[in-house]
Design a protein around this motif. Sequence first.
Motif, PDB file in Angstrom:
ATOM      1  N   ARG A  18       0.850  -1.198   0.000  1.00 47.55           N
ATOM      2  CA  ARG A  18       0.000   0.000   0.000  1.00 47.55           C
ATOM      3  C   ARG A  18       0.880   1.240   0.000  1.00 47.55           C
ATOM      4  O   ARG A  18       1.894   1.285   0.697  1.00 47.55           O
ATOM      5  CB  ARG A  18      -0.886   0.018   1.234  1.00 47.55           C
ATOM      6  CG  ARG A  18      -1.812  -1.161   1.270  1.00 47.55           C
ATOM      7  CD  ARG A  18      -2.659  -1.158   2.505  1.00 47.55           C
ATOM      8  NE  ARG A  18      -3.525  -2.315   2.459  1.00 47.55           N
ATOM      9  CZ  ARG A  18      -3.953  -2.951   3.507  1.00 47.55           C
ATOM     10  NH1 ARG A  18      -3.621  -2.542   4.696  1.00 47.55           N
ATOM     11  NH2 ARG A  18      -4.745  -3.983   3.377  1.00 47.55           N
ATOM     12  N   SER A  20       0.699   5.558   0.385  1.00 49.66           N
ATOM     13  CA  SER A  20      -0.125   6.610   0.958  1.00 49.66           C
ATOM     14  C   SER A  20      -1.037   7.230  -0.091  1.00 49.66           C
ATOM     15  O   SER A  20      -0.632   7.455  -1.225  1.00 49.66           O
ATOM     16  CB  SER A  20       0.755   7.700   1.563  1.00 49.66           C
ATOM     17  OG  SER A  20      -0.038   8.811   1.935  1.00 49.66           O
ATOM     18  N   THR A  21      -2.250   7.517   0.315  1.00 50.67           N
ATOM     19  CA  THR A  21      -3.185   8.196  -0.592  1.00 50.67           C
ATOM     20  C   THR A  21      -2.740   9.631  -0.843  1.00 50.67           C
ATOM     21  O   THR A  21      -3.212  10.270  -1.772  1.00 50.67           O
ATOM     22  CB  THR A  21      -4.608   8.203  -0.005  1.00 50.67           C
ATOM     23  OG1 THR A  21      -4.569   8.815   1.293  1.00 50.67           O
ATOM     24  CG2 THR A  21      -5.160   6.795   0.111  1.00 50.67           C
ATOM     25  N   ARG A  22      -1.816  10.132  -0.039  1.00 53.38           N
ATOM     26  CA  ARG A  22      -1.287  11.490  -0.228  1.00 53.38           C
ATOM     27  C   ARG A  22      -0.130  11.522  -1.223  1.00 53.38           C
ATOM     28  O   ARG A  22       0.370  12.584  -1.557  1.00 53.38           O
ATOM     29  CB  ARG A  22      -0.834  12.070   1.102  1.00 53.38           C
ATOM     30  CG  ARG A  22      -1.998  12.275   2.038  1.00 53.38           C
ATOM     31  CD  ARG A  22      -1.539  12.875   3.330  1.00 53.38           C
ATOM     32  NE  ARG A  22      -2.669  12.963   4.241  1.00 53.38           N
ATOM     33  CZ  ARG A  22      -2.878  13.961   5.052  1.00 53.38           C
ATOM     34  NH1 ARG A  22      -2.046  14.973   5.076  1.00 53.38           N
ATOM     35  NH2 ARG A  22      -3.911  13.970   5.847  1.00 53.38           N
TER      36      ARG A  22
END
Length: 74
Positions: A18, A20-22
Amino acid sequence: MEIETKGFRVDLSNAVWRKSTRSSPSCDNCVEVAFVGGAVAVRDSKNRDAGTLVFTPGEWDAFVAGTKDGEFDL
């Protein structure tokens, strides 16, 4: 791929990585994290074959807490 470190035998072949969505596609300093075999694995998202760091849950929790508390801010 299986590695052994810190008392963990971690099989990374089925790890779900995964990011980071940032993170953005143009960002060149991102890492990916996978929770596998009771450990936390971290790798460079742009150079996945460069190696993997493995942390115990306690080490990871301390890192996350330090990040939230601003411990690593410049």
